[in-house]
Design an enzyme around this catalytic site. Structure first.
Site, PDB file in Angstrom:
ATOM      1  N   CYS A 123      72.993  39.825  47.139  1.00  0.00           N
ATOM      2  CA  CYS A 123      73.983  39.578  46.571  1.00  0.00           C
ATOM      3  C   CYS A 123      73.581  39.670  45.338  1.00  0.00           C
ATOM      4  O   CYS A 123      74.141  39.518  43.941  1.00  0.00           O
ATOM      5  CB  CYS A 123      74.269  38.118  46.696  1.00  0.00           C
ATOM      6  SG  CYS A 123      75.246  37.734  48.649  1.00  0.00           S
TER       7      CYS A 123
ATOM      8  N   HIS B 282      89.013  47.234  40.195  1.00  0.00           N
ATOM      9  CA  HIS B 282      87.825  48.425  39.541  1.00  0.00           C
ATOM     10  C   HIS B 282      87.249  48.338  38.262  1.00  0.00           C
ATOM     11  O   HIS B 282      87.028  49.265  37.399  1.00  0.00           O
ATOM     12  CB  HIS B 282      89.002  49.405  39.512  1.00  0.00           C
ATOM     13  CG  HIS B 282      88.805  50.197  40.850  1.00  0.00           C
ATOM     14  ND1 HIS B 282      89.869  49.399  41.701  1.00  0.00           N
ATOM     15  CD2 HIS B 282      88.367  50.976  41.680  1.00  0.00           C
ATOM     16  CE1 HIS B 282      90.079  50.515  42.394  1.00  0.00           C
ATOM     17  NE2 HIS B 282      89.226  52.010  42.688  1.00  0.00           N
TER      18      HIS B 282
ATOM     19  N   GLU C  64      85.566  37.257  50.099  1.00  0.00           N
ATOM     20  CA  GLU C  64      84.946  38.644  49.263  1.00  0.00           C
ATOM     21  C   GLU C  64      84.620  38.983  50.546  1.00  0.00           C
ATOM     22  O   GLU C  64      85.208  40.779  50.897  1.00  0.00           O
ATOM     23  CB  GLU C  64      83.843  37.501  48.724  1.00  0.00           C
ATOM     24  CG  GLU C  64      82.895  37.497  47.146  1.00  0.00           C
ATOM     25  CD  GLU C  64      82.053  37.230  47.027  1.00  0.00           C
ATOM     26  OE1 GLU C  64      80.953  37.126  47.986  1.00  0.00           O
ATOM     27  OE2 GLU C  64      81.007  36.931  45.757  1.00  0.00           O
TER      28      GLU C  64
END
Ligand SMILES: Nc1nc2c(c(=O)[nH]1)N=C([C@H](O)[C@H](O)COP(=O)(O)OP(=O)(O)OP(=O)(O)O)CN2
Length: 179
Positions: free
Chosen positions: A71, A122, A164
């Site tokens: 991560c 994005h 997530e």
């Protein structure tokens, strides 16, 4: 003689006043300016309310600074977000002049927009979020909460959930004791 201070450090007239008040309140208490018996237990009055929930996704890259593991490397998620707005009053909005909504869905769904249009889609979250927000799901939820709070009418309570991955959700919400 009114200004003579007693050993308690209060003016004599104030003391007389206190005696009257304590006699007046003997076995009673004052609640919201109304005198009621002190053995009466007050329960909160239930208030009907509206609760909106809207859900959306955005795709973005991030890494967790100084994280010892994958991560900590740049990677991406399809973030799922749920925003819940609660109010016992209806309001107008930027797009509608009549008081007919808790909060405009458009003001709750800003984060799904492309990063070039003010959203989070994005983009690289580490570059979009101010430095005081790390890019953990916890702080992304707080960031979405903080920005959304400024866009909804005063008094609207918010809860933001962020995921997530399909395994984990985080929630950030108003403190119940504040209302
Ligand atoms: N409390 C938090 N813990 C972690 C966060 C976070 O935001 N809050 N984030 C990460 C990483 O960003 C990572 O992308 C997600 O980790 P993880 O849940 O391990 O992802 P997986 O779905 O791949 O988990 P598996 O159990 O391997 O399937 C880490 N921790």
């Amino acid at each position: 003689m009114l200004s003579i201070r007693t050993q308690l450090g209060i003016v004599k007239s104030e003391l007389i006043c206190l005696i009257y008040v304590s006699k007046f309140l003997n076995g009673w208490k004052v609640h919201g300016g109304v005198k009621i018996r002190s053995d009466v237990e007050l329960k909160p009055v239930p208030m009907p309310k509206w609760k909106l929930t809207t859900e959306f996704t955005f795709d973005s890259a991030h890494y967790i600074k100084d994280y010892d593991g994958p991560c900590g490397r740049m990677h991406g998620h399809s973030y799922r977000v749920q925003v819940e707005a609660t109010s016992n009053q209806l309001h107008s909005s930027e797009y509608c002049p009549h008081p007919v909504m808790v909060a405009d869905f458009r003001s709750l769904r800003w984060a799904k927009k492309d990063v070039t249009k003010g959203g989070l889609d994005h983009g690289v979250l580490n570059e979009i979020l101010p430095p005081e927000y790390e890019t953990t799901a916890e702080m992304i939820a707080k960031y979405i909460y903080d920005v959304t709070k400024k866009r909804v009418p005063e008094g609207v309570r918010l809860k933001v959930r962020v995921s997530e991955t399909s395994n984990s959700w985080v929630e950030y919400e108003d403190d119940e004791s504040e209302s």
